[in-house]
Write an enzyme that holds these catalytic residues in place. Structure first.
Site, PDB file in Angstrom:
ATOM      1  N   GLU A  91       0.761  -1.176   0.040  1.00  0.00           N
ATOM      2  CA  GLU A  91      -0.213   0.048   0.006  1.00  0.00           C
ATOM      3  C   GLU A  91       0.889   1.558  -0.011  1.00  0.00           C
ATOM      4  OE1 GLU A  91      -4.017   1.973   2.078  1.00  0.00           O
ATOM      5  OE2 GLU A  91      -2.967   0.335   3.242  1.00  0.00           O
TER       6      GLU A  91
ATOM      7  N   CYS B  86      -6.514   0.894   2.330  1.00  0.00           N
ATOM      8  CA  CYS B  86      -7.570   1.989   2.362  1.00  0.00           C
ATOM      9  C   CYS B  86      -7.473   3.017   1.076  1.00  0.00           C
ATOM     10  CB  CYS B  86      -7.461   2.947   3.670  1.00  0.00           C
ATOM     11  SG  CYS B  86      -7.954   1.836   4.992  1.00  0.00           S
TER      12      CYS B  86
ATOM     13  N   ASN C  84     -11.834  -3.335  -0.083  1.00  0.00           N
ATOM     14  CA  ASN C  84     -10.953  -3.484   1.079  1.00  0.00           C
ATOM     15  C   ASN C  84     -11.643  -3.332   2.308  1.00  0.00           C
ATOM     16  OD1 ASN C  84      -8.031  -3.433   2.341  1.00  0.00           O
ATOM     17  ND2 ASN C  84      -8.905  -1.343   2.703  1.00  0.00           N
ATOM     18  N   GLU C  85     -11.795  -4.217   3.095  1.00  0.00           N
ATOM     19  CA  GLU C  85     -12.020  -4.197   4.461  1.00  0.00           C
ATOM     20  C   GLU C  85     -13.448  -3.543   4.507  1.00  0.00           C
ATOM     21  OE1 GLU C  85      -8.735  -3.167   6.897  1.00  0.00           O
ATOM     22  OE2 GLU C  85      -9.431  -0.996   7.068  1.00  0.00           O
TER      23      GLU C  85
END
Length: 660
Positions: free
Chosen positions: A52, A250, A381-382
């Site tokens: 990331e 994120c 994502n999550e």
């Protein structure tokens, strides 16, 4: 990355059950190693890399560009740039000045218009990413685009200067003709410097336009022009990763949907890629980073290429139409999801389509006619809750209708337990999801206690991707977290449990991967770097030991018929490597006293050679640093007799035993 789970206890003050020696001597442990097939394969993707762009991991890090805001695209257009002799409230007739010209019809919309009144007094400087790091006598490619507008400016003079203003390299480019042209030269620094800066001056008076002012080392990974930083990629290569997950994290979601990561804007010519603010620009109050943007010089083509270089499966994660739920939680209506779904379908075509397809042709034109053979794609994502499940259904149907062989990664949210976690798993099981991503940032004690986490998971349900995890020495989102030996040891203990359950857990990755020593936002991190060099943490060496010794088939190692998952402070897993004809045992001793094991092998044919690899340190708070990596694996070989195998396991250590 967010504060996802409360730390159970302060990390260093772990319970005595783990780390204080008991009265008397610790007895020798008698272990049974059964080579009989469990019919459980260790997947090639078992140990991988999560990338990331946080902590300056891309721009200022892996992407080797040395000029910050090279095309003046930041919201504050002169971020990274200074005009030392230019005053704000002045016509600057004794020097000169710069203004920004914007053409909103272009993706690279800004360029600098520079007016020089006095060439002896006007200069433009760039500070780089917390400075510009240069190595003595190495070659650096400097380039810029320039349009000669008016006047008699005949040359652009560039210098690399140190903190004291001393010139360590210089070059001059003669300006010729009109219209936009690209100019290039090479710098060869006379000394090594970590925090240099670039200085630009001019010969003559007049007006010029400049854009894409760039400085790259020639010695990049595989020697690619405008490529990746060699020492950082080498550390990734040495991990022998099974997959590369990108681009996050994120930043996939963005603080708003407008700021989400859009892969189509990251391909094509680097100078045509639209810059975007980085989500971590102001993600943490303790580390505000207003100069953190994404140039996308490291874009989806480069990610796929890097995965190929590493021998890793590419695993892209795409927006599912939900902005980060820790920020705005902005949603796309389900009836408006088509462009997001189409992005996923087009990405598969970009990766796997032949040159006759629209997106396969673009990949071919970028220099890679051969498909990347992508097998996995992540949806969101999550994310969590009913909104995510509703959107996942739409993506799953569309992707598997057109590409039934692609495996889809779904998510269970940001926490390893709780209402949203339970809800996500319940719904994804109903939908026969293939792989569910779980994240856990927690205390070392949590990792120790959860070595048996997957023992009772449903063997007929979805597979697990342990997609983000790292032990936090102080607490989640605490700036004082350390990559100390305690955190690495606890992760190793946990990883034996992942490996023992390889029929459920098929992919794992530590996170975050990189951190710039002067530009980080989140700790801990696997690899730390500055502008000149990098070092591997103890956590890195744990990952490397497991990944380099993953084997092909799971076998059983037990004590008194039970798995070793923390009782008597021992953790263990064992595999066979049928390709190398090796048996590999991983043992973690989380006790403050050394112990010994006697292993009784059954149904295993092995020679007389035993390789013993030990990773340990005298203190749980010990760390590696730029000056010294004190915590690194030590390897030795010994001859063993047929029958039982004896080995010493040092206090607070990770030990790999390999039988050939």
């Amino acid at each position: 990355m967010k504060a996802k789970t409360k730390i159970l206890t302060a990390a260093i003050s772990l319970s005595a059950a783990f780390f204080s020696a008991q009265n008397g001597n610790i007895e020798k442990h008698l272990l049974d190693l059964d080579g009989t097939s469990t019919n459980i394969k260790i997947q090639p993707t078992m140990y991988g890399i999560f990338f990331e762009d946080i902590n300056f991991a891309a721009d200022g890090g892996l992407y080797a560009e040395l000029i910050k805001n090279r095309s003046f695209e930041f919201d504050e257009s002169l971020t990274g740039w200074k005009q030392p002799n230019t005053k704000t409230l002045s016509p600057n007739l004794d020097s000169g000045f710069l203004t920004i010209i914007t053409d909103k019809s272009k993706t690279n919309k800004n360029y600098a218009r520079i007016t020089v009144w006095n060439d002896k007094n006007y200069s433009l400087e760039n500070e780089g990413f917390r400075g510009i790091g240069l190595h003595q006598d190495e070659k650096y490619d400097f380039s810029f685009n320039l349009e000669n507008v008016s006047g008699n400016i005949s040359a652009v003079n560039t210098k690399i200067i140190d903190e004291n203003g001393m010139v360590i390299s210089s070059a001059s480019s003669i300006i010729k003709g009109g219209g936009w042209q690209k100019y290039s030269t090479v710098f060869i620094p006379s000394k090594t410097i970590e925090k240099a800066k670039l200085q630009i001056t001019f010969t003559g008076k007049g007006v010029v336009n400049m854009d894409m002012i760039s400085l790259f080392p020639q010695d990049t990974w595989k020697g690619r022009k405008g490529g990746l930083r060699k020492d950082l990629v080498q550390k990734l290569y040495d991990l022998q990763p099974g997959f590369l997950r990108f681009p996050g994290g994120c930043i996939v979601e963005g603080r708003t949907l407008a700021e989400r990561y859009q892969w189509k804007k990251t391909i094509g010519r680097a100078e045509d890629r639209e810059n975007l603010i980085n989500k971590w620009n102001n993600g943490f109050p303790h580390r505000l980073t207003p100069d953190y943007w994404q140039s996308f010089g490291l874009g989806f083509f480069e990610y796929f290429q890097l995965a190929e270089d590493l021998g890793a499966e590419p695993l892209p994660i795409l927006s599912c139409g939900m902005a980060c739920q820790f920020n705005t939680a902005e949603l796309v209506k389900v009836e408006d999801l088509d462009p997001y779904v189409q992005d996923a379908l087009d990405l598969i075509e970009f990766a796997n389509g032949d040159s006759s397809t629209k997106w396969g042709k673009i990949r071919t034109e970028m220099g890679h006619p051969k498909p990347f053979n992508m097998k996995f794609i992540g949806v969101g994502n999550e994310q969590w809750g009913a909104d995510y499940i509703e959107r996942y259904k739409v993506f799953e149907k569309a992707i598997h209708t057109k590409y039934p062989d692609i495996k889809i990664i779904s998510g269970s949210g940001p926490s390893p337990d709780g209402e949203f976690f339970d809800y996500g798993w319940k719904e994804l099981k109903k939908l026969n999801a293939q792989v569910v991503d779980e994240h856990y940032y927690n205390s070392p004690e949590w990792f120790m206690k959860n070595a048996g986490r997957y023992d009772e998971y449903d063997r007929s349900g979805p597979k697990v991707f342990a997609g983000e995890y790292a032990a936090q020495s102080v607490g989640v989102v605490k700036p004082d977290n350390k990559n100390n030996w305690l955190t690495a040891l606890s992760e190793a203990a946990f990883m034996t449990g992942l490996e023992r359950n390889a029929d459920v857990v098929t992919m794992t990755s530590y996170a975050p991967l990189f951190a710039h020593a002067d530009g980080w936002q989140w700790t801990p991190d696997l690899i730390w770097f500055n502008n000149l060099k990098s070092y591997a943490t103890p956590n890195y060496y744990v990952q490397k030991l497991f990944s380099n010794n993953k084997g092909t088939d799971l076998i059983k190692i037990t004590e008194n018929g039970k798995s070793l998952k923390g009782e008597n402070y021992l953790y263990a897993s064992a595999v066979r490597d049928l390709k190398k004809n090796e048996t590999i045992i991983k043992i973690v001793n989380a006790h403050a006293e050394k112990t010994s094991v006697e292993i009784n092998p059954k149904n295993i044919t092995s020679g007389s050679k035993l390789t013993r690899i030990v990773l340990t340190s005298a203190g749980l708070s010990d760390e590696n640093n730029f000056q010294s990596e004190i915590i690194t694996p030590k390897e030795e070989t010994q001859t063993i007799k047929k029958g039982k195998i004896s080995a010493e396991i040092p206090a607070n250590s990770v030990v790999i035993l390999k039988l050939k």
